[in-house]
Design an enzyme around this catalytic site. Structure first.
Site, PDB file in Angstrom:
ATOM      1  N   SER A   1       0.840  -1.212   0.000  1.00 19.13           N
ATOM      2  CA  SER A   1       0.000   0.000   0.000  1.00 19.13           C
ATOM      3  C   SER A   1       0.873   1.259   0.000  1.00 19.13           C
ATOM      4  CB  SER A   1      -0.976  -0.008   1.183  1.00 19.13           C
ATOM      5  OG  SER A   1      -0.299   0.162   2.402  1.00 19.13           O
TER       6      SER A   1
ATOM      7  N   ARG B   1      22.959 -13.681   4.066  1.00 19.50           N
ATOM      8  CA  ARG B   1      22.487 -12.303   3.899  1.00 19.50           C
ATOM      9  C   ARG B   1      23.362 -11.549   2.905  1.00 19.50           C
ATOM     10  NH1 ARG B   1      18.490 -10.575   7.044  1.00 19.50           N
ATOM     11  NH2 ARG B   1      18.278 -12.021   8.744  1.00 19.50           N
TER      12      ARG B   1
ATOM     13  N   MET C   1      10.810  -6.405   4.548  1.00 17.69           N
ATOM     14  CA  MET C   1      10.985  -6.983   5.881  1.00 17.69           C
ATOM     15  C   MET C   1      12.261  -7.814   6.006  1.00 17.69           C
ATOM     16  SD  MET C   1       8.445  -5.457   7.065  1.00 17.69           S
ATOM     17  CE  MET C   1       7.956  -6.024   8.676  1.00 17.69           C
ATOM     18  N   ARG C   2      13.318  -7.410   5.316  1.00 19.67           N
ATOM     19  CA  ARG C   2      14.613  -8.092   5.433  1.00 19.67           C
ATOM     20  C   ARG C   2      15.628  -7.130   6.014  1.00 19.67           C
ATOM     21  NH1 ARG C   2      15.686 -13.119   5.317  1.00 19.67           N
ATOM     22  NH2 ARG C   2      17.774 -12.776   4.484  1.00 19.67           N
TER      23      ARG C   2
ATOM     24  N   LEU D   1      19.193  -5.592   6.136  1.00 20.21           N
ATOM     25  CA  LEU D   1      20.218  -5.428   5.109  1.00 20.21           C
ATOM     26  C   LEU D   1      21.592  -5.367   5.777  1.00 20.21           C
ATOM     27  CD1 LEU D   1      18.221  -2.792   3.093  1.00 20.21           C
ATOM     28  CD2 LEU D   1      18.791  -5.102   2.291  1.00 20.21           C
TER      29      LEU D   1
ATOM     30  N   HIS E   1       8.600   3.348   8.768  1.00 17.75           N
ATOM     31  CA  HIS E   1       8.414   2.462   9.916  1.00 17.75           C
ATOM     32  C   HIS E   1       7.137   2.886  10.648  1.00 17.75           C
ATOM     33  CE1 HIS E   1       9.514  -0.337  13.052  1.00 17.75           C
ATOM     34  NE2 HIS E   1       9.192   0.585  13.939  1.00 17.75           N
TER      35      HIS E   1
ATOM     36  N   ASP F   1      15.940   0.264  12.088  1.00 17.67           N
ATOM     37  CA  ASP F   1      14.948   1.247  12.525  1.00 17.67           C
ATOM     38  C   ASP F   1      15.595   2.426  13.259  1.00 17.67           C
ATOM     39  OD1 ASP F   1      13.014  -0.348  11.381  1.00 17.67           O
ATOM     40  OD2 ASP F   1      12.551  -1.393  13.233  1.00 17.67           O
TER      41      ASP F   1
ATOM     42  N   GLU G   1       0.975   7.022   6.826  1.00 19.88           N
ATOM     43  CA  GLU G   1       2.166   6.566   6.095  1.00 19.88           C
ATOM     44  C   GLU G   1       2.064   6.964   4.624  1.00 19.88           C
ATOM     45  OE1 GLU G   1       3.534   2.513   6.729  1.00 19.88           O
ATOM     46  OE2 GLU G   1       2.454   2.405   8.622  1.00 19.88           O
TER      47      GLU G   1
HETATM   48  C1  GAR Z   1       3.807  -0.654   6.661  1.00 26.27           C
HETATM   49  O1  GAR Z   1       3.031  -0.377   7.786  1.00 26.27           O
HETATM   50  C2  GAR Z   1       5.253  -0.304   6.898  1.00 26.27           C
HETATM   51  O2  GAR Z   1       5.408   0.849   7.694  1.00 26.27           O
HETATM   52  C3  GAR Z   1       5.732  -1.508   7.639  1.00 26.27           C
HETATM   53  O3  GAR Z   1       5.148  -2.591   6.961  1.00 26.27           O
HETATM   54  C4  GAR Z   1       3.891  -2.172   6.430  1.00 26.27           C
HETATM   55  C5  GAR Z   1       3.878  -2.513   4.960  1.00 26.27           C
HETATM   56  O4  GAR Z   1       2.632  -2.266   4.411  1.00 26.27           O
HETATM   57  N1  GAR Z   1       7.160  -1.589   7.626  1.00 26.27           N
HETATM   58  C6  GAR Z   1       7.867  -2.081   8.629  1.00 26.27           C
HETATM   59  O5  GAR Z   1       7.369  -2.535   9.635  1.00 26.27           O
HETATM   60  C7  GAR Z   1       9.374  -2.029   8.432  1.00 26.27           C
HETATM   61  N2  GAR Z   1      10.038  -2.037   9.684  1.00 26.27           N
HETATM   62  P1  GAR Z   1       2.450  -2.082   2.850  1.00 26.27           P
HETATM   63  O6  GAR Z   1       3.098  -3.309   2.192  1.00 26.27           O
HETATM   64  O7  GAR Z   1       0.970  -2.069   2.663  1.00 26.27           O
HETATM   65  O8  GAR Z   1       3.118  -0.823   2.446  1.00 26.27           O
END
Ligand code: GAR
Length: 223
Positions: free
Chosen positions: A21, A73, A98-99, A101, A117, A153, A182
């Site tokens: 999103s 990694r 979500m990896r 780096l 975040h 983070d 976001e």
């Molecule tokens: C979002 O809330 C983003 O902030 C979070 O994952 C979600 C992804 O949603 N990211 C993290 O937690 C990274 N540490 P999306 O795929 O709908 O954008």
């Protein structure tokens, strides 16, 4: 347009792992003619990420680099770096990627890689940030776009948005309120970085006086 020099849009690669999103919010922003960036490729480490379809629908090239195909990694990050070079990326946006780096990879993109975040950093790093906020009893929660540094983070904060935590909230309702924000702040942060409006001094990020620049769309056949 006589007398006005057109500046090419900054080439951005977006890295995703899930629904995308935030990617969609970036795609929508980049579709505006005056926006200074264009998404040239979307890369997912997860072949099933819903965001891949969103990119394809927008006519953006996609690649899957499945981390499970790599023994370490480091090896995964080498493949990722090769894909970024192939896409001639100038900036990288992590959008629900979500990896973790490696430091070596992050240093290559120092100052040129953003992450979003779902918390008001430095509070609530890692996963389940909305549950963490509810458990801590905070009255305000939110989201952060920051410049990526090797520590997870962390890194200079570009922009944050705040939402109230309501008495009836659960992680889902609170998360939905945060996600809406976001989608507002990520395009804004990308715009600032792409047009060179950010001055970073240690942990401080300052906004330079905005300048109006006309941007030309890159030739899509190059992509
Ligand atoms: C979002 O809330 C983003 O902030 C979070 O994952 C979600 C992804 O949603 N990211 C993290 O937690 C990274 N540490 P999306 O795929 O709908 O954008």
């Amino acid at each position: 347009m006589r007398g006005i020099e057109m500046v090419a849009k900054t080439r951005v690669v977006v890295l995703i792992s899930g629904g995308g999103s935030n990617l969609q919010a970036l795609i929508d922003a980049c579709a505006q003619s005056h926006f200074p960036a264009q998404i040239v490729c979307v890369i997912s480490n997860n072949p099933d990420a819903g965001g891949l379809e969103k990119a394809q629908r927008a006519g953006i090239k996609t690649r899957v680099i499945d981390h499970r195909d790599y023994e370490s990694r480091e090896a995964f990050d080498v493949a990722l770096q090769a894909a970024l070079v192939a896409a001639q990326a100038q900036l990288v946006c992590l959008a629900g990627f979500m990896r973790l780096l490696t430091s070596a990879f992050v240093r290559v993109w120092e100052g040129k890689m953003l992450n979003i975040h779902p918390s008001l950093l430095p509070s609530f790093k890692g996963l389940h940030t909305h549950s963490q906020a509810l458990d801590a009893g905070v009255k305000w929660h939110g989201c952060t776009v920051h410049i990526v540094v090797p520590e997870m983070d962390a890194g200079p904060i570009v922009v944050q948005a705040v939402v109230p935590v309501l008495p009836e909230d659960n992680a889902q309702t609170l998360g939905a309120r945060v996600l809406e924000q976001e989608h507002m702040i990520y395009p804004q942060a990308l715009k600032w970085l792409a047009q060179g409006s950010l001055d970073v001094d240690g942990v401080q990020v300052m906004l330079k006086t905005p300048v109006k620049i006309p941007y030309s769309q890159g030739n899509p056949s190059e992509d």
